[in-house]
Design a protein around this motif. Structure first.
Motif, mmCIF file in Angstrom:
data_model
loop_
_atom_site.group_PDB
_atom_site.id
_atom_site.type_symbol
_atom_site.label_atom_id
_atom_site.label_comp_id
_atom_site.label_asym_id
_atom_site.label_seq_id
_atom_site.Cartn_x
_atom_site.Cartn_y
_atom_site.Cartn_z
ATOM 1 N N ILE A 164 34.869 67.637 60.172
ATOM 2 C CA ILE A 164 35.581 66.560 60.868
ATOM 3 C C ILE A 164 37.085 66.811 60.871
ATOM 4 O O ILE A 164 37.747 66.705 61.907
ATOM 5 C CB ILE A 164 35.267 65.190 60.230
ATOM 6 C CG1 ILE A 164 33.815 64.794 60.492
ATOM 7 C CG2 ILE A 164 36.228 64.108 60.734
ATOM 8 C CD1 ILE A 164 33.323 63.642 59.630
ATOM 9 N N PHE A 165 37.632 67.151 59.694
ATOM 10 C CA PHE A 165 39.081 67.300 59.599
ATOM 11 C C PHE A 165 39.588 68.627 60.160
ATOM 12 O O PHE A 165 40.779 68.768 60.411
ATOM 13 C CB PHE A 165 39.540 67.083 58.159
ATOM 14 C CG PHE A 165 39.325 65.666 57.708
ATOM 15 C CD1 PHE A 165 39.923 64.612 58.366
ATOM 16 C CD2 PHE A 165 38.485 65.388 56.640
ATOM 17 C CE1 PHE A 165 39.707 63.295 57.977
ATOM 18 C CE2 PHE A 165 38.268 64.075 56.234
ATOM 19 C CZ PHE A 165 38.882 63.023 56.905
ATOM 20 N N GLN A 210 39.785 68.100 64.614
ATOM 21 C CA GLN A 210 40.360 66.893 65.201
ATOM 22 C C GLN A 210 41.071 67.197 66.521
ATOM 23 O O GLN A 210 41.605 68.295 66.706
ATOM 24 C CB GLN A 210 41.336 66.242 64.228
ATOM 25 C CG GLN A 210 40.648 65.643 63.027
ATOM 26 C CD GLN A 210 41.630 64.942 62.112
ATOM 27 O OE1 GLN A 210 42.644 65.488 61.742
ATOM 28 N NE2 GLN A 210 41.308 63.718 61.762
ATOM 29 N N ILE A 243 46.152 64.225 67.490
ATOM 30 C CA ILE A 243 46.267 63.701 66.126
ATOM 31 C C ILE A 243 47.325 64.484 65.356
ATOM 32 O O ILE A 243 48.130 63.912 64.617
ATOM 33 C CB ILE A 243 44.896 63.708 65.409
ATOM 34 C CG1 ILE A 243 43.961 62.707 66.104
ATOM 35 C CG2 ILE A 243 45.058 63.384 63.926
ATOM 36 C CD1 ILE A 243 42.531 62.724 65.609
ATOM 37 N N SER A 275 41.247 69.516 53.664
ATOM 38 C CA SER A 275 42.368 69.368 54.581
ATOM 39 C C SER A 275 43.576 68.934 53.748
ATOM 40 O O SER A 275 43.865 69.547 52.731
ATOM 41 C CB SER A 275 42.018 68.383 55.701
ATOM 42 O OG SER A 275 43.058 68.270 56.632
ATOM 43 N N VAL A 309 42.243 57.180 65.549
ATOM 44 C CA VAL A 309 42.105 58.526 64.990
ATOM 45 C C VAL A 309 40.699 58.721 64.413
ATOM 46 O O VAL A 309 40.057 59.744 64.656
ATOM 47 C CB VAL A 309 43.195 58.794 63.923
ATOM 48 C CG1 VAL A 309 42.859 59.996 63.055
ATOM 49 C CG2 VAL A 309 44.559 58.971 64.587
ATOM 50 N N VAL A 310 40.218 57.743 63.664
ATOM 51 C CA VAL A 310 38.879 57.856 63.067
ATOM 52 C C VAL A 310 37.821 57.978 64.157
ATOM 53 O O VAL A 310 36.975 58.884 64.120
ATOM 54 C CB VAL A 310 38.587 56.668 62.130
ATOM 55 C CG1 VAL A 310 37.115 56.673 61.696
ATOM 56 C CG2 VAL A 310 39.505 56.685 60.921
ATOM 57 N N SER A 334 38.084 61.302 65.967
ATOM 58 C CA SER A 334 37.659 62.418 65.121
ATOM 59 C C SER A 334 36.138 62.514 65.064
ATOM 60 O O SER A 334 35.573 63.615 65.135
ATOM 61 C CB SER A 334 38.224 62.261 63.707
ATOM 62 O OG SER A 334 39.631 62.339 63.731
ATOM 63 N N ARG A 340 34.894 63.689 68.543
ATOM 64 C CA ARG A 340 35.187 65.116 68.752
ATOM 65 C C ARG A 340 34.183 65.987 67.990
ATOM 66 O O ARG A 340 33.653 66.960 68.531
ATOM 67 C CB ARG A 340 36.608 65.414 68.291
ATOM 68 C CG ARG A 340 36.970 66.865 68.218
ATOM 69 C CD ARG A 340 37.526 67.366 69.489
ATOM 70 N NE ARG A 340 38.042 68.722 69.256
ATOM 71 C CZ ARG A 340 38.422 69.514 70.167
ATOM 72 N NH1 ARG A 340 38.385 69.118 71.427
ATOM 73 N NH2 ARG A 340 38.873 70.704 69.891
ATOM 74 N N ALA A 341 33.907 65.635 66.740
ATOM 75 C CA ALA A 341 32.947 66.386 65.938
ATOM 76 C C ALA A 341 31.561 66.354 66.599
ATOM 77 O O ALA A 341 30.886 67.379 66.681
ATOM 78 C CB ALA A 341 32.889 65.839 64.509
#
Length: 180
Positions: free
Chosen positions: A51-52, A55, A59, A94, A162-163, A166, A169-170
């Motif tokens: 996930i991190f 991103q 972000i 991260s 952002v959460v 993220s 996107r993942a």
């Protein structure tokens, strides 16, 4: 690539999550959940790292703006936290310090003079054998002072976006597969 859009849902912080009781009082508590495909990894460490690492680029741009603003206030910047990842005595994913791990959850976060926060990546079984597991990303924040409360009031709307971005996107890139 996933074959269909996987929605991100706002949910209550799971009671089994370590962050549900991380602080005596909280100034922000939220959680967002997404269904994982049935062949996805359920290792919370693997999922958190994924996930991190993927991103959306906007972000990173937001973090640069944040760093420019908070560096003058003596707060930890993302750039500074990134330099700490080479210190093997304090595990990090991260820019986040690892506060705890279990088979189903990894708890990340940071402590600073204005606030402390924890982020949980928790995997729980799906509602049936045919559905994938649920991944829930929860955040709790405890503010120490007026600076923390002011900072939080400014960033909270961005945090939620952002959460969600993220997690989307993942999912769009395709979750890491389960080990055989």
């Amino acid at each position: 690539m996933p074959s269909k859009f996987t929605p991100v849902k706002q949910v209550a912080i799971p009671l089994q999550s370590a962050v549900a009781t991380a602080f005596k009082s909280v100034n922000l508590a939220d959680a967002f959940s997404i269904q994982l495909p049935s062949d996805a990894s359920i290792d919370p460490d693997v999922l958190a790292r994924f996930i991190f690492s993927v991103q959306p680029s906007w972000i990173g741009a937001l973090l640069n703006v944040r760093d420019a603003i908070v560096s003058g206030l003596g707060l930890k910047t993302a750039k500074h936290l990134a330099t700490l990842s080479s210190d093997a005595t304090v595990p990090r994913i991260s820019i986040f310090r690892v506060f705890g791990t279990s088979e189903t959850e990894v708890v990340l976060g940071e402590n600073d003079k204005h606030l402390d926060f924890r982020v949980s990546i928790l995997c729980t079984p799906g509602s049936s054998p045919d559905t994938g597991n649920q991944l829930t990303l929860s955040t709790v924040v405890h503010c120490h002072n007026l600076l923390g409360r002011t900072y939080l009031s400014v960033i909270a709307p961005f945090h939620r976006q952002v959460v969600k971005a993220s997690l989307r996107r993942a999912a769009n890139l395709g979750w890491p597969k389960a080990s055989a």
